[in-house]
Write an enzyme that holds these catalytic residues in place. Structure first.
Site, PDB file in Angstrom:
ATOM      1  N   TRP A  86     -19.608  18.919 -10.131  1.00  0.00           N
ATOM      2  CA  TRP A  86     -19.300  19.670 -11.343  1.00  0.00           C
ATOM      3  C   TRP A  86     -18.854  18.722 -12.454  1.00  0.00           C
ATOM      4  CZ3 TRP A  86     -18.611  25.280 -11.845  1.00  0.00           C
ATOM      5  CH2 TRP A  86     -19.135  25.981 -10.744  1.00  0.00           C
ATOM      6  N   TYR A 121     -21.066  22.405 -17.248  1.00  0.00           N
ATOM      7  CA  TYR A 121     -20.139  23.535 -17.403  1.00  0.00           C
ATOM      8  C   TYR A 121     -19.031  23.189 -18.383  1.00  0.00           C
ATOM      9  CZ  TYR A 121     -17.042  27.360 -15.732  1.00  0.00           C
ATOM     10  OH  TYR A 121     -16.242  28.471 -15.629  1.00  0.00           O
ATOM     11  N   ARG A 126     -15.430  29.032 -22.951  1.00  0.00           N
ATOM     12  CA  ARG A 126     -15.901  29.260 -21.584  1.00  0.00           C
ATOM     13  C   ARG A 126     -15.066  30.323 -20.877  1.00  0.00           C
ATOM     14  NH1 ARG A 126     -15.378  23.970 -18.109  1.00  0.00           N
ATOM     15  NH2 ARG A 126     -13.382  24.885 -17.529  1.00  0.00           N
ATOM     16  N   ASP A 127     -15.714  31.068 -19.973  1.00  0.00           N
ATOM     17  CA  ASP A 127     -15.037  32.068 -19.145  1.00  0.00           C
ATOM     18  C   ASP A 127     -14.365  33.136 -20.001  1.00  0.00           C
ATOM     19  OD1 ASP A 127     -14.215  33.295 -16.832  1.00  0.00           O
ATOM     20  OD2 ASP A 127     -12.551  31.947 -16.446  1.00  0.00           O
ATOM     21  N   SER A 133     -10.902  29.820 -15.649  1.00  0.00           N
ATOM     22  CA  SER A 133     -11.573  28.526 -15.777  1.00  0.00           C
ATOM     23  C   SER A 133     -11.874  28.188 -17.226  1.00  0.00           C
ATOM     24  CB  SER A 133     -12.869  28.529 -14.960  1.00  0.00           C
ATOM     25  OG  SER A 133     -12.613  28.737 -13.603  1.00  0.00           O
ATOM     26  N   ASP A 174     -21.993  31.769 -15.179  1.00  0.00           N
ATOM     27  CA  ASP A 174     -21.377  33.011 -15.676  1.00  0.00           C
ATOM     28  C   ASP A 174     -21.636  33.329 -17.144  1.00  0.00           C
ATOM     29  OD1 ASP A 174     -20.327  33.544 -13.218  1.00  0.00           O
ATOM     30  OD2 ASP A 174     -18.235  33.477 -13.820  1.00  0.00           O
ATOM     31  N   HIS A 219     -24.966  36.879 -10.054  1.00  0.00           N
ATOM     32  CA  HIS A 219     -25.279  37.205  -8.659  1.00  0.00           C
ATOM     33  C   HIS A 219     -25.697  38.663  -8.562  1.00  0.00           C
ATOM     34  CE1 HIS A 219     -21.377  39.302  -8.113  1.00  0.00           C
ATOM     35  NE2 HIS A 219     -20.852  38.293  -8.790  1.00  0.00           N
ATOM     36  N   TRP A 222     -23.589  41.577  -9.722  1.00  0.00           N
ATOM     37  CA  TRP A 222     -23.289  41.627 -11.155  1.00  0.00           C
ATOM     38  C   TRP A 222     -24.522  42.076 -11.949  1.00  0.00           C
ATOM     39  CZ3 TRP A 222     -20.365  36.974 -13.811  1.00  0.00           C
ATOM     40  CH2 TRP A 222     -20.121  37.261 -15.156  1.00  0.00           C
ATOM     41  N   ASN A 265     -19.518  32.315  -5.794  1.00  0.00           N
ATOM     42  CA  ASN A 265     -19.235  33.640  -5.260  1.00  0.00           C
ATOM     43  C   ASN A 265     -19.430  33.642  -3.748  1.00  0.00           C
ATOM     44  OD1 ASN A 265     -19.422  36.857  -5.134  1.00  0.00           O
ATOM     45  ND2 ASN A 265     -18.561  36.227  -7.105  1.00  0.00           N
ATOM     46  N   TRP A 327     -13.590  38.420  -6.312  1.00  0.00           N
ATOM     47  CA  TRP A 327     -14.273  37.136  -6.453  1.00  0.00           C
ATOM     48  C   TRP A 327     -13.362  35.936  -6.224  1.00  0.00           C
ATOM     49  CZ3 TRP A 327     -11.849  34.133  -9.978  1.00  0.00           C
ATOM     50  CH2 TRP A 327     -11.043  34.792 -10.916  1.00  0.00           C
ATOM     51  N   LYS A 358     -20.721  25.360  -5.093  1.00  0.00           N
ATOM     52  CA  LYS A 358     -19.255  25.283  -5.113  1.00  0.00           C
ATOM     53  C   LYS A 358     -18.769  24.447  -3.947  1.00  0.00           C
ATOM     54  CE  LYS A 358     -14.941  26.717  -6.043  1.00  0.00           C
ATOM     55  NZ  LYS A 358     -14.235  26.532  -7.325  1.00  0.00           N
ATOM     56  N   GLU A 362     -12.067  23.913  -3.090  1.00  0.00           N
ATOM     57  CA  GLU A 362     -11.556  23.938  -4.455  1.00  0.00           C
ATOM     58  C   GLU A 362     -11.235  25.386  -4.829  1.00  0.00           C
ATOM     59  OE1 GLU A 362     -14.215  21.917  -7.072  1.00  0.00           O
ATOM     60  OE2 GLU A 362     -14.075  20.022  -5.980  1.00  0.00           O
ATOM     61  N   ASP A 364     -10.444  28.965  -6.576  1.00  0.00           N
ATOM     62  CA  ASP A 364     -11.052  29.744  -7.657  1.00  0.00           C
ATOM     63  C   ASP A 364     -10.071  30.007  -8.793  1.00  0.00           C
ATOM     64  OD1 ASP A 364     -13.538  30.084  -6.348  1.00  0.00           O
ATOM     65  OD2 ASP A 364     -12.721  31.720  -5.163  1.00  0.00           O
TER      66      ASP A 364
END
Length: 396
Positions: A86, A121, A126-127, A133, A174, A219, A222, A265, A327, A358, A362, A364
């Site tokens: 990442w 990313y 973001r997010d 995140s 996302d 995913h 979603w 996910n 999630w 992922k 680490e 979430d």
């Protein structure tokens, strides 16, 4: 990276079903499909990041100190398993250099061609729908220009200079999922135009022969609902069209290899109709393989490539969740099927590969479980659970 699901209108389609094809012939040209239409995972090994392997030493030592040789040996196998790297900030661009050096060393040592998995990313804002995140850039503080000039351009240069390696790049997990379902969130509504322009720019910059690009497609829980499938395909086509805006008349189209799903996910790759969770009722995308199959005809209709890589770095055990919206640090879960491009395992010609995007262990975010650390921080107890519950392919 998180998956806050605001499934606006998605669940309103109870009882709806997806047809085999949204529209009949004639089909449009594959305008966004690469001329070099090759699965980058075939004949190559997904690069195993030694930095992640080093973090797992503590997990190995923990099992070993308890006399648990079985799980200690599983850790050793996991340490040799390929995962994506990442790259989430400008300072983090050095992660690409480290991965290139390590992959070259491994390629020379073993003679096995490597495909280096990377995640790009770092979008401004973001997010937008959750915040666990949130990144370093804000569109209100010149974030889009900084993203283009100081993140995407150097990112692309590093890959261009490593022609001896193949890269698979997942673009901005996302982000476009939020564009499809979360426009009712004001921050997302403001962020989505920035997301589109930023991803389109990254696509243009990364038109390299040694790079396979995969736009993130969230995913199945979603975007896989019948009402959301055509909306998702339209959103992806919008971004590809933007990537090709204002190009020279005879210039080649900017293209992608395909799409990534289930990033960070917990959805399984494939379940039987008899064992599908109750919360997937009425969905044509009750696992990630079915999501790829459900979305593919809508992509094809818009000239998009129907190729997928599917993250199985972590998979929730049956009964772990009561709904897809859970999630964050889901328990219990285990490492999923080992990365593979073998169609004997995949059984879906739309899927390029099962991958581990992922890196397990680490966190979430500070959610899901008491004492969970911030997003991206190491969660020692959690990774031990992933080892104990690992898929049979990992233990073999």
């Amino acid at each position: 990276m998180v998956h806050a699901l605001t499934l606006l209108a998605a669940l309103s389609a109870a009882g709806a079903s997806v047809t085999a094809s949204p529209l009949g012939p004639p089909k449009p040209p594959k305008q966004f499909v690469s001329g070099n239409d090759v699965n980058p995972f075939v004949g190559r090994k997904l690069f195993a990041n030694p930095k992640w392997a080093t973090k797992l030493e503590a997990t190995y030592n923990s099992f070993n100190s308890k006399g648990d040789r079985t799980n200690a040996n599983i850790v050793r196998k996991v340490q040799k398993t390929g995962t994506f790297v990442w790259v989430t900030s400008r300072s983090g661009l050095s992660e690409i250099d480290d991965a290139i050096r390590a992959a070259r060393t491994e390629q020379q040592r073993t003679g096995q061609k490597q495909v280096v998995g990377l995640v790009l990313y770092n979008l401004p804002d973001r997010d937008c729908s959750a915040g666990e995140s949130a990144g370093e850039l804000s569109s209100k503080n010149d974030g889009l220009r900084i993203y283009k000039e100081e993140f995407v351009k150097p990112y692309a240069r590093k890959l261009k200079d490593a022609k001896d390696l193949t890269f698979a790049v997942v673009l901005e997990p996302d982000s476009l999922g939020n564009a499809v379902t979360n426009m009712g969130v004001e921050f997302c509504k403001q962020a989505v135009p920035v997301y589109r322009e930023g991803i389109a720019f990254a696509i243009k910059e990364l038109q390299l022969e040694n790079v396979g690009l995969y736009i993130d497609a969230a995913h199945g829980g979603w975007l896989g609902w019948a009402d959301n499938l055509p909306l998702a395909a339209k959103e992806f086509a919008t971004v590809l069209s933007l990537a090709n805006a204002n190009k020279a008349p005879n210039a080649r189209n900017a293209t992608i290899r395909g799409f990534s799903t289930n990033v960070s996910n917990y959805n399984p790759y494939l379940v039987t109709n008899e064992t599908r969770p109750a919360y997937t009722e009425w969905s044509p995308s009750y696992d990630e393989s079915h999501y790829a199959s459900s979305l593919s005809p809508y992509l094809t209709e818009l000239g998009l490539p129907a190729h997928f890589i599917i993250d199985q770095g972590r998979v929730a055990l049956p009964g772990a969740r009561e709904e897809w919206g859970e999630w964050c640090n889901v328990e219990p879960a285990g490492f999923g099927h080992t990365p593979t491009a073998d169609q004997g395992v995949l059984k879906n010609e739309n899927v390029d590969a099962i991958v581990w995007v992922k890196p397990g262990g680490e966190s979430d975010g500070q959610c899901g479980l008491a004492g969970a650390p911030r997003a991206g921080a190491w969660f020692g107890g959690y990774v031990e659970m992933l080892v104990k519950n690992a898929d049979a392919s990992v233990k073999a």
